[in-house]
Scaffold this motif. Structure first.
Motif, PDB file in Angstrom:
ATOM      1  N   HIS A  24     -24.346 -13.535  25.167  1.00 17.78           N
ATOM      2  CA  HIS A  24     -25.613 -13.513  25.888  1.00 17.78           C
ATOM      3  C   HIS A  24     -25.870 -14.821  26.626  1.00 17.78           C
ATOM      4  O   HIS A  24     -26.883 -15.487  26.424  1.00 17.78           O
ATOM      5  N   THR A  25     -24.936 -15.153  27.495  1.00 21.74           N
ATOM      6  CA  THR A  25     -25.119 -16.315  28.366  1.00 21.74           C
ATOM      7  C   THR A  25     -26.020 -15.887  29.523  1.00 21.74           C
ATOM      8  O   THR A  25     -26.110 -14.686  29.836  1.00 21.74           O
ATOM      9  N   PRO A  26     -26.688 -16.830  30.174  1.00 24.01           N
ATOM     10  CA  PRO A  26     -27.501 -16.437  31.328  1.00 24.01           C
ATOM     11  C   PRO A  26     -26.714 -15.635  32.367  1.00 24.01           C
ATOM     12  O   PRO A  26     -27.197 -14.614  32.861  1.00 24.01           O
ATOM     13  N   LYS A  27     -25.496 -16.058  32.662  1.00 24.06           N
ATOM     14  CA  LYS A  27     -24.674 -15.330  33.642  1.00 24.06           C
ATOM     15  C   LYS A  27     -24.454 -13.887  33.209  1.00 24.06           C
ATOM     16  O   LYS A  27     -24.663 -12.949  33.983  1.00 24.06           O
ATOM     17  N   ASN A  28     -24.042 -13.694  31.970  1.00 21.47           N
ATOM     18  CA  ASN A  28     -23.777 -12.341  31.490  1.00 21.47           C
ATOM     19  C   ASN A  28     -25.043 -11.489  31.458  1.00 21.47           C
ATOM     20  O   ASN A  28     -25.005 -10.300  31.779  1.00 21.47           O
ATOM     21  N   LEU A  29     -26.145 -12.084  31.056  1.00 22.90           N
ATOM     22  CA  LEU A  29     -27.402 -11.331  30.993  1.00 22.90           C
ATOM     23  C   LEU A  29     -27.893 -10.948  32.385  1.00 22.90           C
ATOM     24  O   LEU A  29     -28.394  -9.836  32.584  1.00 22.90           O
ATOM     25  N   VAL A  30     -27.746 -11.856  33.344  1.00 25.29           N
ATOM     26  CA  VAL A  30     -28.137 -11.527  34.724  1.00 25.29           C
ATOM     27  C   VAL A  30     -27.267 -10.394  35.258  1.00 25.29           C
ATOM     28  O   VAL A  30     -27.756  -9.469  35.916  1.00 25.29           O
ATOM     29  N   GLU A  36     -28.179  -2.681  35.130  1.00 25.78           N
ATOM     30  CA  GLU A  36     -29.214  -1.737  34.691  1.00 25.78           C
ATOM     31  C   GLU A  36     -30.176  -1.401  35.825  1.00 25.78           C
ATOM     32  O   GLU A  36     -30.622  -0.258  35.950  1.00 25.78           O
ATOM     33  N   VAL A  37     -30.493  -2.377  36.658  1.00 26.93           N
ATOM     34  CA  VAL A  37     -31.325  -2.091  37.833  1.00 26.93           C
ATOM     35  C   VAL A  37     -30.592  -1.103  38.738  1.00 26.93           C
ATOM     36  O   VAL A  37     -31.191  -0.170  39.273  1.00 26.93           O
ATOM     37  N   GLY A  38     -29.282  -1.284  38.885  1.00 27.33           N
ATOM     38  CA  GLY A  38     -28.480  -0.340  39.671  1.00 27.33           C
ATOM     39  C   GLY A  38     -28.534   1.061  39.098  1.00 27.33           C
ATOM     40  O   GLY A  38     -28.605   2.047  39.840  1.00 27.33           O
ATOM     41  N   GLU A  39     -28.521   1.183  37.772  1.00 28.28           N
ATOM     42  CA  GLU A  39     -28.613   2.501  37.150  1.00 28.28           C
ATOM     43  C   GLU A  39     -29.991   3.125  37.385  1.00 28.28           C
ATOM     44  O   GLU A  39     -30.112   4.340  37.579  1.00 28.28           O
ATOM     45  N   LEU A  40     -31.031   2.293  37.409  1.00 26.78           N
ATOM     46  CA  LEU A  40     -32.369   2.792  37.732  1.00 26.78           C
ATOM     47  C   LEU A  40     -32.424   3.272  39.179  1.00 26.78           C
ATOM     48  O   LEU A  40     -32.963   4.341  39.478  1.00 26.78           O
ATOM     49  N   VAL A  41     -31.846   2.500  40.072  1.00 24.77           N
ATOM     50  CA  VAL A  41     -31.782   2.884  41.484  1.00 24.77           C
ATOM     51  C   VAL A  41     -31.065   4.226  41.634  1.00 24.77           C
ATOM     52  O   VAL A  41     -31.495   5.096  42.394  1.00 24.77           O
ATOM     53  N   ALA A  42     -29.989   4.413  40.900  1.00 27.52           N
ATOM     54  CA  ALA A  42     -29.202   5.645  41.001  1.00 27.52           C
ATOM     55  C   ALA A  42     -30.019   6.881  40.632  1.00 27.52           C
ATOM     56  O   ALA A  42     -29.743   7.974  41.135  1.00 27.52           O
ATOM     57  N   GLU A  43     -31.024   6.709  39.793  1.00 28.22           N
ATOM     58  CA  GLU A  43     -31.875   7.850  39.422  1.00 28.22           C
ATOM     59  C   GLU A  43     -32.698   8.347  40.612  1.00 28.22           C
ATOM     60  O   GLU A  43     -33.152   9.485  40.631  1.00 28.22           O
ATOM     61  N   ALA A  63     -36.424   0.846  30.231  1.00 30.99           N
ATOM     62  CA  ALA A  63     -36.316   0.134  28.955  1.00 30.99           C
ATOM     63  C   ALA A  63     -35.125  -0.823  28.968  1.00 30.99           C
ATOM     64  O   ALA A  63     -35.240  -1.972  28.517  1.00 30.99           O
ATOM     65  N   ASP A  64     -33.995  -0.361  29.495  1.00 34.94           N
ATOM     66  CA  ASP A  64     -32.814  -1.237  29.583  1.00 34.94           C
ATOM     67  C   ASP A  64     -33.096  -2.459  30.443  1.00 34.94           C
ATOM     68  O   ASP A  64     -32.736  -3.591  30.084  1.00 34.94           O
ATOM     69  N   VAL A  65     -33.753  -2.251  31.579  1.00 31.82           N
ATOM     70  CA  VAL A  65     -34.091  -3.366  32.474  1.00 31.82           C
ATOM     71  C   VAL A  65     -35.008  -4.346  31.751  1.00 31.82           C
ATOM     72  O   VAL A  65     -34.789  -5.562  31.770  1.00 31.82           O
ATOM     73  N   LEU A  66     -36.030  -3.825  31.102  1.00 29.98           N
ATOM     74  CA  LEU A  66     -36.970  -4.695  30.389  1.00 29.98           C
ATOM     75  C   LEU A  66     -36.266  -5.473  29.277  1.00 29.98           C
ATOM     76  O   LEU A  66     -36.485  -6.685  29.135  1.00 29.98           O
ATOM     77  N   LEU A  67     -35.441  -4.808  28.510  1.00 30.60           N
ATOM     78  CA  LEU A  67     -34.768  -5.485  27.406  1.00 30.60           C
ATOM     79  C   LEU A  67     -33.882  -6.633  27.894  1.00 30.60           C
ATOM     80  O   LEU A  67     -33.914  -7.739  27.319  1.00 30.60           O
ATOM     81  N   TYR A  68     -33.107  -6.401  28.934  1.00 30.00           N
ATOM     82  CA  TYR A  68     -32.261  -7.491  29.443  1.00 30.00           C
ATOM     83  C   TYR A  68     -33.104  -8.611  30.057  1.00 30.00           C
ATOM     84  O   TYR A  68     -32.772  -9.789  29.917  1.00 30.00           O
ATOM     85  N   LEU A  69     -34.205  -8.267  30.721  1.00 30.79           N
ATOM     86  CA  LEU A  69     -35.079  -9.286  31.285  1.00 30.79           C
ATOM     87  C   LEU A  69     -35.719 -10.122  30.174  1.00 30.79           C
ATOM     88  O   LEU A  69     -35.751 -11.354  30.254  1.00 30.79           O
ATOM     89  N   VAL A  70     -36.197  -9.467  29.140  1.00 30.06           N
ATOM     90  CA  VAL A  70     -36.804 -10.173  28.010  1.00 30.06           C
ATOM     91  C   VAL A  70     -35.770 -11.058  27.318  1.00 30.06           C
ATOM     92  O   VAL A  70     -36.052 -12.204  26.960  1.00 30.06           O
ATOM     93  N   ARG A  71     -34.571 -10.550  27.145  1.00 28.17           N
ATOM     94  CA  ARG A  71     -33.518 -11.349  26.489  1.00 28.17           C
ATOM     95  C   ARG A  71     -33.145 -12.568  27.332  1.00 28.17           C
ATOM     96  O   ARG A  71     -32.980 -13.675  26.819  1.00 28.17           O
TER      97      ARG A  71
END
Length: 111
Positions: A24-30, A36-43, A63-71
């Protein structure tokens, strides 16, 4: 403790229990957040303007977007609520309601 702080703590504990902090480095989390934002867009990508997206799938992607943003914020020690209020404060200055009502034009940067 706020609900957002509780969520961050729960995710932190979840991560520690699995020894995933090393990943969970900043690079990996970003990068994960972007995915996850891309997966939301795909919907929504190929839907007609009046066609609704599947609410369960959208809820999961949000939820996935929020979780990664919070992390990410937790790892970077950023208070998301304070940061969001600060951003809105700036936007209130940049985008005067009388000048920008109904307009999508971009405001100049703050000096």
């Amino acid at each position: 403790m706020t609900e957002l702080e509780q969520l961050a703590a729960r995710y932190r504990d979840f991560t520690r229990a699995r020894d995933w902090e090393q990943f969970h480095t900043p690079k990996n989390l970003v990068m994960a957040l972007s995915g996850e934002v891309g997966e939301l867009v795909a919907e929504y990508q190929w839907l007609a303007p009046d066609e609704p997206a599947d609410p369960d799938r959208v809820r999961g992607e949000l939820a996935d977007v929020l979780l990664y943003l919070v992390r990410l914020a937790d790892v970077l020690d950023v208070n998301l609520i304070e940061a969001a209020h600060g951003k809105l404060d700036e936007s209130e200055i940049r985008y005067d309601a009388d000048l920008y009502r109904g307009s999508a034009r971009k405001a100049p940067p703050l000096p």
